[in-house]
Design a protein around this motif. Sequence first.
Motif, PDB file in Angstrom:
ATOM      1  N   GLY A  52      31.459  33.775  32.794  1.00 57.98           N
ATOM      2  CA  GLY A  52      32.803  34.635  33.350  1.00 57.98           C
ATOM      3  C   GLY A  52      32.533  34.626  34.923  1.00 57.98           C
ATOM      4  N   LYS A  53      31.577  33.845  35.497  1.00 55.96           N
ATOM      5  CA  LYS A  53      31.550  33.929  36.967  1.00 55.96           C
ATOM      6  C   LYS A  53      31.923  32.924  37.908  1.00 55.96           C
ATOM      7  N   CYS A  54      31.752  31.693  37.166  1.00 56.70           N
ATOM      8  CA  CYS A  54      32.171  30.385  38.044  1.00 56.70           C
ATOM      9  C   CYS A  54      33.647  29.822  37.952  1.00 56.70           C
ATOM     10  N   GLY A  55      34.408  30.312  36.950  1.00 50.27           N
ATOM     11  CA  GLY A  55      35.509  29.890  36.752  1.00 50.27           C
ATOM     12  C   GLY A  55      35.990  28.456  36.495  1.00 50.27           C
ATOM     13  N   SER A  56      34.880  27.640  35.792  1.00 51.80           N
ATOM     14  CA  SER A  56      35.360  26.321  35.609  1.00 51.80           C
ATOM     15  C   SER A  56      35.855  25.928  34.309  1.00 51.80           C
ATOM     16  N   GLN A  62      37.139  43.504  49.338  1.00 50.65           N
ATOM     17  CA  GLN A  62      36.267  43.061  48.191  1.00 50.65           C
ATOM     18  C   GLN A  62      36.748  42.734  46.806  1.00 50.65           C
ATOM     19  N   GLU A  63      38.009  43.449  46.553  1.00 51.88           N
ATOM     20  CA  GLU A  63      38.838  43.302  45.329  1.00 51.88           C
ATOM     21  C   GLU A  63      39.204  41.638  45.327  1.00 51.88           C
ATOM     22  N   PHE A  64      39.776  41.146  46.530  1.00 47.41           N
ATOM     23  CA  PHE A  64      40.018  39.812  46.634  1.00 47.41           C
ATOM     24  C   PHE A  64      39.025  38.819  46.559  1.00 47.41           C
ATOM     25  N   HIS A  65      37.942  39.439  46.888  1.00 50.02           N
ATOM     26  CA  HIS A  65      36.496  38.327  47.060  1.00 50.02           C
ATOM     27  C   HIS A  65      35.938  38.223  45.766  1.00 50.02           C
ATOM     28  N   LYS A  66      36.428  38.926  44.648  1.00 53.05           N
ATOM     29  CA  LYS A  66      35.968  38.856  43.300  1.00 53.05           C
ATOM     30  C   LYS A  66      36.531  37.670  42.803  1.00 53.05           C
ATOM     31  N   CYS A  67      37.617  36.691  43.413  1.00 51.78           N
ATOM     32  CA  CYS A  67      38.007  35.635  42.929  1.00 51.78           C
ATOM     33  C   CYS A  67      37.223  34.595  42.574  1.00 51.78           C
ATOM     34  N   ILE A  68      37.267  34.055  41.114  1.00 47.53           N
ATOM     35  CA  ILE A  68      36.236  33.167  40.832  1.00 47.53           C
ATOM     36  C   ILE A  68      36.922  31.688  40.941  1.00 47.53           C
ATOM     37  N   GLU A  69      37.986  31.382  41.450  1.00 42.66           N
ATOM     38  CA  GLU A  69      38.809  30.117  41.655  1.00 42.66           C
ATOM     39  C   GLU A  69      38.550  29.569  40.407  1.00 42.66           C
ATOM     40  N   CYS A  70      39.046  30.179  39.363  1.00 46.09           N
ATOM     41  CA  CYS A  70      39.230  29.541  37.980  1.00 46.09           C
ATOM     42  C   CYS A  70      40.882  28.985  38.020  1.00 46.09           C
ATOM     43  N   PHE A  71      41.767  29.098  39.070  1.00 44.53           N
ATOM     44  CA  PHE A  71      42.946  28.666  39.253  1.00 44.53           C
ATOM     45  C   PHE A  71      44.031  28.860  37.793  1.00 44.53           C
ATOM     46  N   LYS A 102      54.507  38.665  38.271  1.00 43.02           N
ATOM     47  CA  LYS A 102      53.322  38.946  37.997  1.00 43.02           C
ATOM     48  C   LYS A 102      52.754  38.346  36.988  1.00 43.02           C
ATOM     49  N   CYS A 103      53.210  36.946  36.590  1.00 33.45           N
ATOM     50  CA  CYS A 103      52.435  36.264  35.858  1.00 33.45           C
ATOM     51  C   CYS A 103      50.775  35.710  36.346  1.00 33.45           C
ATOM     52  N   CYS A 104      50.680  35.872  37.531  1.00 34.94           N
ATOM     53  CA  CYS A 104      49.500  35.553  37.982  1.00 34.94           C
ATOM     54  C   CYS A 104      48.518  36.707  37.881  1.00 34.94           C
ATOM     55  N   THR A 105      49.184  37.864  37.913  1.00 39.12           N
ATOM     56  CA  THR A 105      48.472  39.098  37.654  1.00 39.12           C
ATOM     57  C   THR A 105      47.741  39.300  36.366  1.00 39.12           C
ATOM     58  N   GLU A 106      48.683  39.006  35.521  1.00 37.98           N
ATOM     59  CA  GLU A 106      48.290  39.025  33.967  1.00 37.98           C
ATOM     60  C   GLU A 106      47.212  38.173  33.398  1.00 37.98           C
ATOM     61  N   VAL A 107      47.187  37.097  34.305  1.00 41.75           N
ATOM     62  CA  VAL A 107      46.318  35.991  33.651  1.00 41.75           C
ATOM     63  C   VAL A 107      44.942  36.198  34.578  1.00 41.75           C
ATOM     64  N   CYS A 108      44.612  37.147  35.372  1.00 42.17           N
ATOM     65  CA  CYS A 108      43.426  37.037  36.226  1.00 42.17           C
ATOM     66  C   CYS A 108      42.279  37.403  35.428  1.00 42.17           C
ATOM     67  N   PRO A 109      41.258  36.698  35.230  1.00 43.82           N
ATOM     68  CA  PRO A 109      40.432  37.305  34.283  1.00 43.82           C
ATOM     69  C   PRO A 109      39.344  38.484  35.292  1.00 43.82           C
ATOM     70  N   GLU A 110      39.316  38.299  36.311  1.00 47.11           N
ATOM     71  CA  GLU A 110      38.958  39.333  37.355  1.00 47.11           C
ATOM     72  C   GLU A 110      39.575  40.460  37.368  1.00 47.11           C
ATOM     73  N   HIS A 111      41.018  40.733  36.864  1.00 49.66           N
ATOM     74  CA  HIS A 111      41.756  41.689  37.060  1.00 49.66           C
ATOM     75  C   HIS A 111      42.148  42.269  38.364  1.00 49.66           C
ATOM     76  N   ILE A 112      42.253  41.070  39.305  1.00 50.15           N
ATOM     77  CA  ILE A 112      42.605  41.380  40.660  1.00 50.15           C
ATOM     78  C   ILE A 112      44.174  41.674  40.646  1.00 50.15           C
ATOM     79  N   HIS A 113      44.594  42.545  41.482  1.00 49.56           N
ATOM     80  CA  HIS A 113      45.841  43.070  41.491  1.00 49.56           C
ATOM     81  C   HIS A 113      46.707  42.166  42.474  1.00 49.56           C
ATOM     82  N   ILE A 114      46.872  41.176  42.228  1.00 50.33           N
ATOM     83  CA  ILE A 114      47.456  39.839  43.099  1.00 50.33           C
ATOM     84  C   ILE A 114      48.467  40.355  43.589  1.00 50.33           C
ATOM     85  N   THR A 115      49.504  40.450  42.635  1.00 43.50           N
ATOM     86  CA  THR A 115      50.827  40.910  43.172  1.00 43.50           C
ATOM     87  C   THR A 115      51.050  41.986  43.892  1.00 43.50           C
TER      88      THR A 115
END
Lengths: 252, 600
Positions: A55-59, A138-147, A205-218
């Motif tokens: 769960g760290k590389c987002g591939s 730092q919360e945003f920097h948790k993004c693993i770019e899983c897209f 908020k669909c993006c927020t719901e699927v974020c595996p890093e639980h980033i509050h995107i919206t």
Amino acid sequence: MPTVTMHVFRGDARGGDFKEYRVEADPGMVVLDLIHRIQATQATDLAVRWNCKAGKCGSCSAEIDGKPRLMCMTRMDLFNEGEPISVAPIRGFPAIRDLVTDVSYNYVKAKQVPPLRIKPPEPDGTYRMMQEDIDRIQEFHKCIECFLCQDVCHVIRDHEENKRAFAGPRFFIKLASLDMHPLDTVDRSAFVKDAAGVGLCNITKCCTEVCPEHIHITDNAIIPLKERMADEFFDPVVWLLRKFRSKKKQPA
Amino acid sequence: MANQDYEVHEHDVIVIGAGGAGLRAAIEAAAQGVSVGLVCKSLLGKAHTVMAEGGIAAALGNVWPEDNWQVHFRDTMRGGKMLNNWRMAQLHAQEAPERVLELERWGALFDRTKDGRILQRDFGGHRYARLAHVGDRTGLEMIRTLQYHGIHQGLDVYMECTITRLLKDGDRVVGAVGYWRESGRVVVFKAKAVILATGGIGKAWKITSNSWEYTGDGHSLALWAGADLIDMEFVQFHPTGMVWPPSVRGILVTEGVRGDGGTLKNSEGKRFMFDYIPEFFKGETADNEAEADRWYEDKKNNRRTPDLLPRDEVARAINSEVKAGRGSPHGGVFLDINTRRPADYIKKRLPSMYHQFKELAGVDITKEPMEVGPTCHYVMGGVRVDADTAQSTVKGLFAAGEVAGGMHGSNRLGGNSLSDLLVFGRRAGLYAALYAKDFGGTLVVDSAQVEQAARQMLAPFERTGGENPYAIQSDLQDTMQALVGIIRNEADLKEALKRLDVLKARAAKVRVDGHRQYNPGWHTALDLDSLLTVAECSALAALERKESRGGHTREDHPYTDDTWGKVNVVVRLKDGRIQVSREPLPEMPPDLKALFQERK
């Protein structure tokens, strides 16, 4: 060990279909383990991206039973025994082969974001930043770019035509993180409005719901960006003030 | 001419690998004004660096002003049991702080001290809290920072492209050939200089923290191109990998858990590391629990906890405890931070460990201990390079990061990898660019070499019969795990070499199903070439070194031997066979030697 029925998408840009595999599942296994087992024993050419398996590389993004997830973080005991599990590529991007899609859109958008340009250092040559001033970034920097957020975003999922002038949730958090960076000097508001198209987001908020890093995107990125844009471009008082005051940040 | 038949790209410098070292090298080469191509097996930003957790070791002196490059140098050399290339260790210790500050200028946001500077954490073998970090996801911060800085420096990035051979013109390297994973088509890179930044070889072992990419490509490319490899016997088994459930066995548990107060316990609840303090580290290691616990707060008057001995020591200790029947239910030992630190602190400092155990093992690390055991993590050995320029023994070929040897000696300290990537990535980029600028004559690529590489790539499709590549890969991993693991002996190593010969014969007949487009079975078949090569290098070097030191333990030669402390084991290709020799270590100058005469 229970035998699981997997329906895995096999195909390429021209089309394809789900193929059924029956495979043994050991305790604690995740979906990616079963995909690997199918690969090793039944379909050596089954195409899948993966790297870290933690769960760290987002591939290894995929749509599992229709839900966008990381295959490496989806445990088999999540599913009801006996029911088949479907694994499909993320639909928001063009197919390459099997579970692999063409995510180059994201790399194009990444390059368009005006980069950080930092202010001069303090007299001692260093920079000081307080933890409380960087917590949110730092919360945003948790993004693993899983897209996965890009995959589910309504603005582009079924609207290829919107991709040209829309950056998507991944790059809204990137833009927010740059804007909130204590050392940054660039004004990206025109970029956020026009090239990144934040106005097209209707906050489902669909993006927020699927974020595996639980980033509050919206809540933490998109809404603040939208508010700033509203202030900058649509508030008559700010507009007038701006006419007479020099701006602190330099345009990108 | 190859140009007509294959897609060809030309650059002054190509960098193979886009983890920390590759990205930093590419950025530096581009800054020198040369044209740079960055080639990587995966998508950009997915390289192994992304998984690094604990931090970047650099003597910034933000938390302990007493820290400086000499102390860091000394710790590094002692951690490597003095087998390190002293000059690399010196450059590393001197330049790491500036490389960290540079990352900050490029946008990295490290955790902060109360006065707004970069916070540093304790780690094994480091005398002072030295690791700049972001919770336990430092590698992610580092790779994103380099990635987003790099894409604006005019680099051409070739993603999902695997290199299978280097191209030579006479005695110098002039490019590389490989294939696009997506289309399976052959691609040629003409380049005045090539930088290897391909990482390690950990996929040759069964229980590993390494991903599919870690198949020793750069080590093999260098060897095949005529370069020397050194120290290939030294493989680091990280003491703490997950052990349960079986599907996650080997996934890394950061040393930061112990750096932040966690302690190892056996099934009797005993903090067993106090029983495993070696003579070499007695002077600087606490021999009782009270002192060990005080050390976290007061480093001046207390000695370091044995939980933070260098990784080789801790891995062997865990191995012994499990063998003695004092292991945890799933064959590891317990790592307890739940009784030692408050839940909020654990979640703040170790968020991804919390997440990882919760989601993959159903364990709440704020309430229960983790179960951990050794996992193959890192290879100290690699391409023999000039310390200052990162150039290999072959002209035009440079190496940086894990693929390069010498920096870490027989055992790497935690945190010294990320700093290594930055320091020597930059140096490789700089000196490769300078080399390319001085390149005399024209860049000529021999089409016969390209043709041969292309034929080798496509051969598996033409075979009928033959085996599934995954079966061979799995047998190779079993062989290395059983016979070239943490504890070795002559009989096992000889048996390993015999089995590797059989595996090579099987790999020569490997069969691939389907077509060339994104075909992982084919990719795995091609990776076997390099995987088998590095496995053989490692086993041969391990057989040669008849002593125990760092990441190489021989039960038939259990002691560290001073005469072996003066030599590297070198492997190179001669007449198509891997040859092993012993060659003297570079001599450390007296002023640096003096650093080891101090107390403790």
